[in-house]
Design an enzyme around this catalytic site. Structure first.
Site, PDB file in Angstrom:
ATOM      1  N   SER A   1       0.852  -1.184   0.000  1.00  0.00           N
ATOM      2  CA  SER A   1       0.000   0.000   0.000  1.00  0.00           C
ATOM      3  C   SER A   1       0.887   1.232   0.000  1.00  0.00           C
ATOM      4  CB  SER A   1      -0.889  -0.003   1.247  1.00  0.00           C
ATOM      5  OG  SER A   1      -1.560   1.235   1.406  1.00  0.00           O
TER       6      SER A   1
ATOM      7  N   TYR B   1      -3.187  -0.258  10.771  1.00  0.00           N
ATOM      8  CA  TYR B   1      -2.988  -0.715   9.396  1.00  0.00           C
ATOM      9  C   TYR B   1      -1.658  -0.222   8.839  1.00  0.00           C
ATOM     10  CZ  TYR B   1      -3.877  -1.292   4.376  1.00  0.00           C
ATOM     11  OH  TYR B   1      -3.785  -1.629   3.048  1.00  0.00           O
TER      12      TYR B   1
END
Length: 338
Positions: A143, A156
């Site tokens: 990501s 996260y």
């Protein structure tokens, strides 16, 4: 996508929804034998039907990737029923949308166990089988937030940063031993997935991806491409991912202040959060008797179906050759005029 001549055996975690679900469909269209790993029985069953309808072979296996014994047992079953694993793609994750001080330590640990250790467990199970054969490919779903932390997603972001570090360590070890096992990581932008329908949310409004938003098929195509071309250490998908990573390298302090001002509002829709919304942190929202969430979230009207940057990144050799050719033609034309 054209069917390949020899179907591969592919293990895909997080296969029941979002990016994993879209990737499963593409793998099925290639005629692959796909082992689908996820917790939710309803979502898994639907993903298996998608793969078969596309032309592939599906083996759905209920697995909590936070438990290495379950992951390892699934890998053993795959090799028994489908054959030696050629490709392992780690996608599974979970998260909590909340300020750091509003996330309980047990919740932080759970996010880390799924989103980071789940990748560790999958990578280890794959390497235990690939290294003796000296072949195979492991693809990590990264990501932009593996390179740059943002507010409200500390659990996260921390897990994705850990995945990046693990990937780099494993890759250097494989290079050291001159192994033919390959590993690569694909860093994603904001994607229109069901996670915003089932994420544990402590915000006053419903959460949303930070725009610009891309459809999960964009991410899926990048993962499938990376699996076929794993020599690159990492891929970046979407102009926003490129801008985030490069911006953080150039002016991280400035980006801190920008995100402090905009990061709360850009991750909320302005609509009040639903107190009865499902949460998949501890139990799957798409389990038996539950709802199949599929690949897409609620942002189809705002999500981009393709990324020119992704295509350019995957075809940079072709673009470089084209640019060189144009330069040569231009140079020859200049000389003729002289």
């Amino acid at each position: 996508m054209a069917r390949q001549r020899a179907p591969r055996v592919v293990v895909l975690t997080g296969a029941s929804g979002g990016i994993g679900r879209a990737t499963a469909r593409l793998l099925g269209a290639r005629g692959d034998r796909v082992a689908l790993l996820a917790r939710g029985a309803t979502g898994l069953g639907a993903a298996a039907r998608d793969v078969r309808a596309a032309g592939g072979t599906a083996l759905p296996i209920p697995v909590d990737v936070a438990d290495f014994a379950e992951v390892d047992a699934a890998a053993e079953r795959v090799e028994t029923e489908l054959g030696p694993v050629d490709v392992w793609i780690n996608v599974a994750f979970t998260s909590v949308f909340a300020p750091f001080t509003e996330i309980d330590p047990d919740e932080f640990r759970r996010v880390t166990e799924v989103t980071y250790l789940g990748f560790v467990h999958g990578t280890r199970a794959a390497l235990d089988r690939m290294l003796p054969r000296d072949r195979g490919t492991i693809v990590q779903t990264g990501s932009a937030l593996a390179k740059r932390g943002i507010p409200l997603q500390s659990a996260y972001c921390g897990a994705k940063h850990a995945v990046q570090g693990m990937h780099e360590s494993v890759r250097t070890e494989l290079l050291h031993r001159r192994s033919h096992v390959r590993t690569t990581i694909v860093h994603m932008p904001a994607v229109n997935t069901p996670q915003f329908d089932w994420v544990e949310n402590r915000l006053p409004d419903r959460p949303q991806p930070v725009p610009p938003i891309y459809q999960p098929e964009v991410a899926a195509r990048a993962l499938v491409h990376a699996a076929a071309h794993p020599r690159r250490r990492e891929y970046w998908v979407g102009g926003s991912t490129v801008g985030t990573i490069l911006g953080n390298r150039i002016a991280p302090g400035l980006l801190d202040r920008y995100l402090a001002r905009t990061g709360y509002g850009s991750q909320q829709t302005g609509r009040p959060a639903d107190p009865d919304a499902p949460a998949n942190l501890w139990r799957p929202a798409d389990d038996t008797g539950g709802h199949d969430f599929g690949a897409h979230g609620d942002f189809d009207d705002r999500a981009h179906p393709r990324s020119l940057q992704r295509w350019a990144s995957e075809h940079r050799g072709l673009l470089a050759a084209g640019a060189a050719g144009l330069a040569g033609v231009g140079g020859a034309a200049y000389l003729r005029t002289r």
